[in-house]
Scaffold this motif. Sequence first.
Motif, mmCIF file in Angstrom:
data_model
loop_
_atom_site.group_PDB
_atom_site.id
_atom_site.type_symbol
_atom_site.label_atom_id
_atom_site.label_comp_id
_atom_site.label_asym_id
_atom_site.label_seq_id
_atom_site.Cartn_x
_atom_site.Cartn_y
_atom_site.Cartn_z
ATOM 1 N N ALA A 1 0.662 -0.973 -0.142
ATOM 2 C CA ALA A 1 0.118 0.078 0.109
ATOM 3 C C ALA A 1 0.840 1.292 0.062
ATOM 4 O O ALA A 1 0.489 2.319 -0.623
ATOM 5 C CB ALA A 1 -0.926 0.005 1.163
ATOM 6 N N ALA A 2 1.921 1.194 0.825
ATOM 7 C CA ALA A 2 2.605 2.269 0.855
ATOM 8 C C ALA A 2 3.746 2.632 -0.648
ATOM 9 O O ALA A 2 3.570 3.884 -0.890
ATOM 10 C CB ALA A 2 3.815 2.272 2.024
ATOM 11 N N VAL A 3 3.954 1.459 -1.350
ATOM 12 C CA VAL A 3 4.772 1.762 -2.599
ATOM 13 C C VAL A 3 3.485 2.104 -3.386
ATOM 14 O O VAL A 3 3.952 2.899 -4.434
ATOM 15 C CB VAL A 3 5.274 0.426 -2.876
ATOM 16 N N SER A 4 2.416 1.885 -3.438
ATOM 17 C CA SER A 4 1.448 2.160 -4.382
ATOM 18 C C SER A 4 1.103 3.831 -4.449
ATOM 19 O O SER A 4 0.938 4.396 -5.101
ATOM 20 C CB SER A 4 -0.066 1.360 -4.389
ATOM 21 N N VAL A 5 0.969 4.123 -3.075
ATOM 22 C CA VAL A 5 0.614 5.603 -2.696
ATOM 23 C C VAL A 5 1.875 6.287 -3.186
ATOM 24 O O VAL A 5 1.571 7.475 -3.798
ATOM 25 C CB VAL A 5 0.467 5.768 -1.071
ATOM 26 N N ILE A 6 2.878 6.090 -2.923
ATOM 27 C CA ILE A 6 4.002 6.886 -3.241
ATOM 28 C C ILE A 6 4.395 6.674 -4.634
ATOM 29 O O ILE A 6 4.543 7.873 -5.445
ATOM 30 C CB ILE A 6 5.467 6.264 -2.942
ATOM 31 N N ALA A 7 3.739 5.702 -5.747
ATOM 32 C CA ALA A 7 3.837 5.893 -7.220
ATOM 33 C C ALA A 7 2.725 6.864 -7.767
ATOM 34 O O ALA A 7 2.886 7.468 -8.502
ATOM 35 C CB ALA A 7 3.421 4.182 -7.452
ATOM 36 N N GLY A 8 1.681 6.698 -6.894
ATOM 37 C CA GLY A 8 0.554 7.844 -7.289
ATOM 38 C C GLY A 8 0.787 8.911 -6.964
ATOM 39 O O GLY A 8 0.668 9.666 -7.956
ATOM 40 N N TYR A 9 1.487 9.059 -6.050
ATOM 41 C CA TYR A 9 1.961 10.775 -5.540
ATOM 42 C C TYR A 9 2.888 11.284 -6.635
ATOM 43 O O TYR A 9 2.981 12.389 -7.071
ATOM 44 C CB TYR A 9 2.410 10.897 -4.346
ATOM 45 N N LEU A 10 3.911 10.310 -6.975
ATOM 46 C CA LEU A 10 5.015 10.473 -8.011
ATOM 47 C C LEU A 10 4.214 11.005 -9.391
ATOM 48 O O LEU A 10 4.684 11.915 -9.934
ATOM 49 C CB LEU A 10 5.944 9.628 -8.264
ATOM 50 N N VAL A 11 3.333 10.328 -9.812
ATOM 51 C CA VAL A 11 2.470 10.609 -10.982
ATOM 52 C C VAL A 11 1.840 11.751 -10.927
ATOM 53 O O VAL A 11 1.884 12.411 -11.825
ATOM 54 C CB VAL A 11 1.723 9.360 -11.439
#
Length: 82
Positions: free
Chosen positions: A50-60
């Motif tokens: 979940a943390a990795v997916s949120v970080i990827a979404g924030y980056l995009v």
Amino acid sequence: MTRTRLAGLIVGAIVTIAVFWGLLYLMLYGGYVESDHIMLFVSISLGPVAAVSVIAGYLVWWLVVFLLTLLSPDSTDRSDPQ
């Protein structure tokens, strides 16, 4: 909310959900763990996924907002209305 932020929010949310479901699918059906311990593995690694997916979404989100602000013709011609 401006159009650039709304576009970034939509794209970031789509990426967040896609990364989360993609990593969850790989954990469940990727064959990395024996079938006896799959539930333990998934429950332990659900937080980091979940943390990795949120970080990827924030980056995009940040990248889309940055590029749309940089390339938008409206952002260069703004002046103080007073």
